[in-house]
Design a protein around this motif. Sequence first.
Motif, short mmCIF file in Angstrom:
data_model
loop_
_atom_site.label_atom_id
_atom_site.label_comp_id
_atom_site.label_asym_id
_atom_site.label_seq_id
_atom_site.Cartn_x
_atom_site.Cartn_y
_atom_site.Cartn_z
N ASP A 33 -7.14 -29.03 -28.41
CA ASP A 33 -7.95 -27.32 -28.05
C ASP A 33 -9.33 -27.71 -27.76
O ASP A 33 -9.99 -26.64 -28.04
CB ASP A 33 -7.06 -26.25 -29.09
CG ASP A 33 -5.94 -26.39 -29.54
OD1 ASP A 33 -5.72 -26.56 -29.19
OD2 ASP A 33 -5.87 -26.42 -31.75
N LYS A 34 -9.62 -28.96 -27.33
CA LYS A 34 -11.15 -29.13 -26.86
C LYS A 34 -10.93 -29.58 -25.42
O LYS A 34 -12.29 -29.85 -24.35
CB LYS A 34 -11.59 -29.83 -27.58
CG LYS A 34 -12.25 -29.87 -28.98
CD LYS A 34 -12.93 -30.57 -30.04
CE LYS A 34 -12.96 -30.22 -31.55
NZ LYS A 34 -12.27 -30.35 -32.21
N THR A 35 -9.77 -29.42 -24.40
CA THR A 35 -9.74 -29.90 -23.09
C THR A 35 -8.80 -28.82 -22.50
O THR A 35 -8.42 -28.00 -22.95
CB THR A 35 -8.60 -31.02 -22.86
OG1 THR A 35 -8.02 -30.87 -23.21
CG2 THR A 35 -9.94 -32.39 -23.31
N TYR A 36 -9.56 -28.13 -21.58
CA TYR A 36 -8.77 -27.14 -20.31
C TYR A 36 -8.61 -27.14 -19.56
O TYR A 36 -9.52 -28.00 -18.63
CB TYR A 36 -9.83 -25.73 -20.53
CG TYR A 36 -10.55 -25.40 -21.82
CD1 TYR A 36 -10.03 -24.16 -22.36
CD2 TYR A 36 -11.41 -26.06 -22.57
CE1 TYR A 36 -9.95 -23.49 -23.89
CE2 TYR A 36 -11.79 -25.36 -23.92
CZ TYR A 36 -11.64 -24.89 -24.67
OH TYR A 36 -11.66 -23.98 -26.23
N SER A 37 -7.59 -26.75 -18.58
CA SER A 37 -7.24 -26.74 -17.59
C SER A 37 -7.40 -25.61 -16.52
O SER A 37 -7.24 -26.02 -15.07
CB SER A 37 -5.77 -27.51 -17.08
OG SER A 37 -5.83 -28.80 -17.74
N ASP A 38 -7.17 -24.71 -17.15
CA ASP A 38 -7.56 -23.40 -16.37
C ASP A 38 -9.10 -22.74 -16.35
O ASP A 38 -9.34 -22.76 -17.28
CB ASP A 38 -6.29 -22.38 -16.98
CG ASP A 38 -7.29 -20.93 -16.24
OD1 ASP A 38 -8.22 -20.94 -15.39
OD2 ASP A 38 -6.28 -20.40 -16.27
N VAL A 39 -9.88 -22.89 -14.91
CA VAL A 39 -11.35 -22.47 -15.35
C VAL A 39 -12.11 -21.19 -16.51
O VAL A 39 -12.72 -21.38 -16.01
CB VAL A 39 -11.97 -22.70 -13.66
CG1 VAL A 39 -11.46 -21.50 -12.69
CG2 VAL A 39 -13.21 -22.73 -13.63
N ALA A 40 -10.57 -20.42 -15.69
CA ALA A 40 -10.71 -19.01 -16.54
C ALA A 40 -10.87 -19.15 -17.48
O ALA A 40 -11.17 -17.77 -18.58
CB ALA A 40 -9.59 -18.32 -15.46
N LEU A 41 -10.27 -19.94 -18.09
CA LEU A 41 -10.49 -20.03 -19.83
C LEU A 41 -11.13 -20.69 -20.22
O LEU A 41 -11.56 -20.35 -21.39
CB LEU A 41 -8.85 -20.87 -20.49
CG LEU A 41 -7.48 -19.89 -19.68
CD1 LEU A 41 -5.92 -20.09 -20.50
CD2 LEU A 41 -7.66 -18.50 -20.52
N ILE A 42 -11.60 -21.71 -19.62
CA ILE A 42 -12.77 -22.32 -20.75
C ILE A 42 -14.28 -21.94 -21.15
O ILE A 42 -14.38 -21.40 -19.82
CB ILE A 42 -13.11 -23.85 -19.35
CG1 ILE A 42 -14.06 -24.75 -20.39
CG2 ILE A 42 -13.45 -24.24 -18.27
CD1 ILE A 42 -14.12 -26.26 -20.03
N PRO A 43 -14.64 -22.04 -22.20
CA PRO A 43 -16.12 -21.44 -22.52
C PRO A 43 -16.93 -21.96 -21.33
O PRO A 43 -16.94 -23.38 -21.06
CB PRO A 43 -16.25 -21.73 -24.01
CG PRO A 43 -14.84 -22.27 -24.46
CD PRO A 43 -13.94 -22.77 -23.21
N ALA A 44 -17.64 -21.63 -21.25
CA ALA A 44 -19.11 -22.01 -20.41
C ALA A 44 -19.92 -22.26 -21.56
O ALA A 44 -20.33 -22.58 -22.85
CB ALA A 44 -19.87 -20.75 -19.60
N ASN A 45 -20.49 -23.44 -20.67
CA ASN A 45 -21.75 -23.99 -21.11
C ASN A 45 -22.75 -24.34 -20.48
O ASN A 45 -22.59 -24.14 -19.01
CB ASN A 45 -21.18 -25.94 -21.50
CG ASN A 45 -20.97 -26.07 -23.14
OD1 ASN A 45 -22.06 -24.99 -23.66
ND2 ASN A 45 -19.94 -26.75 -23.68
N ARG A 46 -24.14 -23.91 -20.32
CA ARG A 46 -25.21 -24.54 -19.58
C ARG A 46 -24.80 -25.88 -18.81
O ARG A 46 -25.68 -25.49 -17.06
CB ARG A 46 -26.08 -24.48 -20.48
CG ARG A 46 -27.45 -24.70 -19.24
CD ARG A 46 -28.61 -24.77 -20.55
NE ARG A 46 -29.41 -25.88 -20.64
CZ ARG A 46 -30.25 -26.60 -19.86
NH1 ARG A 46 -30.50 -26.39 -19.14
NH2 ARG A 46 -30.85 -27.71 -21.40
N VAL A 47 -24.29 -27.21 -18.91
CA VAL A 47 -24.71 -28.47 -18.44
C VAL A 47 -23.07 -29.59 -19.30
O VAL A 47 -21.96 -28.79 -19.53
CB VAL A 47 -25.67 -29.80 -19.14
CG1 VAL A 47 -25.24 -30.85 -18.61
CG2 VAL A 47 -26.77 -28.96 -19.37
N GLY A 48 -22.73 -29.21 -17.06
CA GLY A 48 -21.86 -30.36 -16.76
C GLY A 48 -21.36 -31.59 -16.89
O GLY A 48 -22.99 -31.58 -16.11
#
Length: 211
Positions: A33-48
Amino acid sequence: MLKKILKISGLLLLALILIIFACNSIISSTAEDKTYSDVALIPANRVGLVLGTSNRLTNGSPNPYYTYRINATKALYNAGKIKFILVSGDNGSIYYNEPDTFKKDLVKAGIPEEVIFLDYAGFRTLDSMFRAKFIFGLDDVTVISQKFHNERAIYIAKQKGLKAIGFNAKDVSTAQGLKVQIREYLARVKVFIDMILNTQPKFYGTPIEIK
């Protein structure tokens, strides 16, 4: 005597299989539950944090793992899910420089140069995660790589006190990526060996603020 040797060999093989299975299961469950494949669902973070790889395969053809990570980073940035990008990779010689290559292609993809920061000492995933926390001062980060790699990075990050989620770049087909997948199982065992030995990154360096 031969039967005894075969029995011991069989037990050792079984033990190795169990160790590989256990290491893989622990890392996968930690990253659940900490990885995402859908950009619409992933929470925002300041740094990638983009984990480095070569842009070319040994035969000279484009490396799909690299291309898909570039695409994933662009998608995250354009969706406003990250504001800055930290590229962490191998800069082992004057002829091989993953961070600079990534930066050039990210800029070509339309990402402003001023939001891209480079970690030239990301020789291993352990180094990348350690340095993200202790050199670049991050408390939260979105890791950008393929899912299997993100899971391992998230586990390492947790051990270093870094809260990480992963955005899964497109993976490579099973036939094409079989060698990488096999190597990943061994890399997950190495994670626990590094923990036992308290392995440190190859380089530390002066703290760098991402802003």
